[in-house]
Scaffold this motif. Structure first.
Motif, PDB file in Angstrom:
ATOM      1  N   CYS A  49       1.455  31.630  12.478  1.00 27.59           N
ATOM      2  CA  CYS A  49       2.157  31.150  11.282  1.00 27.59           C
ATOM      3  C   CYS A  49       3.219  30.144  11.698  1.00 27.59           C
ATOM      4  N   CYS A  95       5.946  33.992   6.212  1.00 29.21           N
ATOM      5  CA  CYS A  95       4.513  33.687   6.249  1.00 29.21           C
ATOM      6  C   CYS A  95       3.697  34.845   5.686  1.00 29.21           C
ATOM      7  N   ASP A 136       1.056  36.813   6.567  1.00 30.68           N
ATOM      8  CA  ASP A 136       0.409  37.032   7.859  1.00 30.68           C
ATOM      9  C   ASP A 136      -0.334  38.354   7.903  1.00 30.68           C
ATOM     10  N   GLY A 181      -1.662  32.492   5.691  1.00 29.75           N
ATOM     11  CA  GLY A 181      -0.890  31.454   6.357  1.00 29.75           C
ATOM     12  C   GLY A 181       0.065  30.695   5.467  1.00 29.75           C
ATOM     13  N   CYS A 211       3.350  29.867   3.225  1.00 31.19           N
ATOM     14  CA  CYS A 211       4.758  30.180   3.436  1.00 31.19           C
ATOM     15  C   CYS A 211       5.491  30.304   2.112  1.00 31.19           C
TER      16      CYS A 211
END
Length: 142
Positions: free
Chosen positions: A75, A83, A85, A91, A93
């Protein structure tokens, strides 16, 4: 009842010395079940995962990474966001307050959002009455 014992002196001086030496010096390989997918088995049922991989058998992305075309990609929210994740991440943000991602860009959370201005490497809020600020200043332009 029979008792058995091993007399090491006899073994060392017998013709079986070479087979004894081979048997006890052979490396024992750890077994993991299920097997480690993206890593190495280092002890019974204990995997050491490759960078970016996690889970009990290294088959999913670790925190800080997200799945992309069969790989785990790191990330990058440029230290100004969170992120999406892990195994179910994508991926993307979620930028911290005051930060934004430029349109059609993968440079996540690198510019200031409306009402904020970059000072040094941080986005700082303009004066509360401002909608936009002068470049590198907290003074209002509108």
């Amino acid at each position: 009842m029979w008792s058995y014992y091993l007399n090491l002196n006899q073994i060392f001086f017998s013709h079986n010395f070479l087979s004894f030496h081979w048997f006890f010096n052979k490396k024992i390989k750890a077994v993991c079940d299920p097997p480690c997918v993206h890593g190495n088995c280092i002890a019974p049922n204990q995997c050491s995962c490759n960078l970016g991989w996690g889970g009990s058998n290294c088959s999913e992305c670790a925190n800080g990474y997200y799945p992309n075309n069969g790989n785990c990609v790191e990330c990058n929210c440029n230290n100004h966001g969170t992120c999406s994740d892990g195994p179910n991440g994508n991926g993307s943000c979620s930028c911290d307050t005051g930060y934004a991602t430029p349109p059609s860009s993968s440079n996540y959370c690198t510019v200031c959002s409306d009402g904020y201005v970059m000072q040094g490497s941080n986005c700082v809020q303009c004066y509360p009455t401002c909608q936009t600020c002068n470049f590198n200043s907290t003074y209002c332009t509108s």
